[in-house]
Design a protein around this motif. Structure first.
Motif, PDB file in Angstrom:
ATOM      1  N   GLN A 202       0.831  -1.207   0.000  1.00  0.00           N
ATOM      2  CA  GLN A 202       0.000   0.000   0.000  1.00  0.00           C
ATOM      3  C   GLN A 202       0.864   1.255   0.000  1.00  0.00           C
ATOM      4  O   GLN A 202       0.590   2.207  -0.728  1.00  0.00           O
ATOM      5  CB  GLN A 202      -0.928   0.015   1.211  1.00  0.00           C
ATOM      6  N   ALA A 203       1.928   1.258   0.795  1.00  0.00           N
ATOM      7  CA  ALA A 203       2.802   2.430   0.891  1.00  0.00           C
ATOM      8  C   ALA A 203       3.597   2.642  -0.393  1.00  0.00           C
ATOM      9  O   ALA A 203       3.955   3.770  -0.716  1.00  0.00           O
ATOM     10  CB  ALA A 203       3.764   2.263   2.071  1.00  0.00           C
ATOM     11  N   ALA A 204       3.866   1.560  -1.113  1.00  0.00           N
ATOM     12  CA  ALA A 204       4.658   1.630  -2.347  1.00  0.00           C
ATOM     13  C   ALA A 204       3.739   1.684  -3.558  1.00  0.00           C
ATOM     14  O   ALA A 204       4.037   1.086  -4.592  1.00  0.00           O
ATOM     15  CB  ALA A 204       5.587   0.431  -2.432  1.00  0.00           C
ATOM     16  N   ALA A 205       2.648   2.416  -3.450  1.00  0.00           N
ATOM     17  CA  ALA A 205       1.655   2.484  -4.521  1.00  0.00           C
ATOM     18  C   ALA A 205       2.330   2.646  -5.875  1.00  0.00           C
ATOM     19  O   ALA A 205       3.180   3.506  -6.060  1.00  0.00           O
ATOM     20  CB  ALA A 205       0.710   3.646  -4.266  1.00  0.00           C
ATOM     21  N   GLY A 206       1.954   1.761  -6.809  1.00  0.00           N
ATOM     22  CA  GLY A 206       2.523   1.823  -8.141  1.00  0.00           C
ATOM     23  C   GLY A 206       3.691   0.873  -8.353  1.00  0.00           C
ATOM     24  O   GLY A 206       4.120   0.646  -9.470  1.00  0.00           O
ATOM     25  N   VAL A 207       4.229   0.321  -7.281  1.00  0.00           N
ATOM     26  CA  VAL A 207       5.337  -0.638  -7.378  1.00  0.00           C
ATOM     27  C   VAL A 207       4.729  -2.036  -7.412  1.00  0.00           C
ATOM     28  O   VAL A 207       3.829  -2.351  -6.630  1.00  0.00           O
ATOM     29  CB  VAL A 207       6.317  -0.492  -6.187  1.00  0.00           C
ATOM     30  N   ASP A 208       5.209  -2.856  -8.317  1.00  0.00           N
ATOM     31  CA  ASP A 208       4.720  -4.221  -8.458  1.00  0.00           C
ATOM     32  C   ASP A 208       4.855  -4.966  -7.126  1.00  0.00           C
ATOM     33  O   ASP A 208       5.927  -4.954  -6.516  1.00  0.00           O
ATOM     34  CB  ASP A 208       5.542  -4.919  -9.553  1.00  0.00           C
ATOM     35  N   PRO A 209       3.780  -5.609  -6.653  1.00  0.00           N
ATOM     36  CA  PRO A 209       3.852  -6.361  -5.392  1.00  0.00           C
ATOM     37  C   PRO A 209       4.955  -7.416  -5.383  1.00  0.00           C
ATOM     38  O   PRO A 209       5.544  -7.684  -4.336  1.00  0.00           O
ATOM     39  CB  PRO A 209       2.466  -7.002  -5.271  1.00  0.00           C
ATOM     40  N   LYS A 210       5.259  -7.986  -6.538  1.00  0.00           N
ATOM     41  CA  LYS A 210       6.344  -8.966  -6.599  1.00  0.00           C
ATOM     42  C   LYS A 210       7.688  -8.304  -6.257  1.00  0.00           C
ATOM     43  O   LYS A 210       8.518  -8.890  -5.573  1.00  0.00           O
ATOM     44  CB  LYS A 210       6.408  -9.613  -7.986  1.00  0.00           C
ATOM     45  N   THR A 211       7.879  -7.084  -6.715  1.00  0.00           N
ATOM     46  CA  THR A 211       9.096  -6.336  -6.387  1.00  0.00           C
ATOM     47  C   THR A 211       9.165  -6.101  -4.879  1.00  0.00           C
ATOM     48  O   THR A 211      10.228  -6.269  -4.267  1.00  0.00           O
ATOM     49  CB  THR A 211       9.128  -4.992  -7.148  1.00  0.00           C
ATOM     50  N   VAL A 212       8.035  -5.727  -4.300  1.00  0.00           N
ATOM     51  CA  VAL A 212       7.984  -5.514  -2.845  1.00  0.00           C
ATOM     52  C   VAL A 212       8.367  -6.804  -2.122  1.00  0.00           C
ATOM     53  O   VAL A 212       9.197  -6.797  -1.207  1.00  0.00           O
ATOM     54  CB  VAL A 212       6.584  -5.030  -2.396  1.00  0.00           C
TER      55      VAL A 212
END
Length: 158
Positions: free
Chosen positions: A11-21
């Motif tokens: 949620q905090a990294a809006a726009g970043v692919d969840p796989k990257t997270v």
């Protein structure tokens, strides 16, 4: 605890692919925690702070290697990513005009290597790329450097 941390970071990294997270959490963050024997629930880095770092990297303001160094400093100091990037002058240069100047300076400084490249030794393009990155002290966006270097070398072949 890990699932909650992941969800909050996504949620905090809006726009970043969840796989990257997930890759950052399971790779860099867990690696740091394992080295120090820190349990999952005691991570000193908030999801918001990690999300901020991942957004900065996604926007191309810093490259992946720099992001890893910033993360290490964030984990040790607790400072936010933007503060570390600004204080240490780590922002990546993507300005095509500046990068073109660095590329041209390298080409001008190494006429023998440029001529060898033009004579068919195409592996010298990688060496020239490295010289541009050295000229830029590692701050140039590698994709932009490659694009401009390739264009300038192609123009010289004509």
């Amino acid at each position: 605890a890990v699932a909650d941390y992941f969800e909050q970071t996504v949620q905090a990294a809006a726009g970043v692919d969840p796989k990257t997270v997930a890759n950052w959490i399971t790779g860099q963050v867990f690696g740091w925690m394992n080295e120090r024997g820190i349990p999952a629930g005691a991570l000193p880095l908030t999801p918001d702070r990690l999300g901020e770092l991942l957004r900065i990297a996604q926007r191309g303001e810093i490259n992946q290697n720099t992001a890893k160094k910033v993360l290490a400093e964030m984990l040790e100091s607790g400072k936010p990513a933007a503060e570390i990037v600004a204080a240490r002058g780590l922002r990546q240069v993507s300005d095509e005009g500046q990068i073109a100047a660095w590329v041209q300076a390298v080409l001008d400084a190494h006429p023998d290597q440029v001529q060898a490249y033009l004579n068919g030794k195409e592996s010298l393009a990688n060496w020239l790329f490295g010289q541009v990155m050295r000229q830029a002290r590692g701050k140039a966006n590698p994709q932009v450097v490659k694009k401009i270097l390739d264009e300038k070398l192609a123009d010289l072949k004509i």
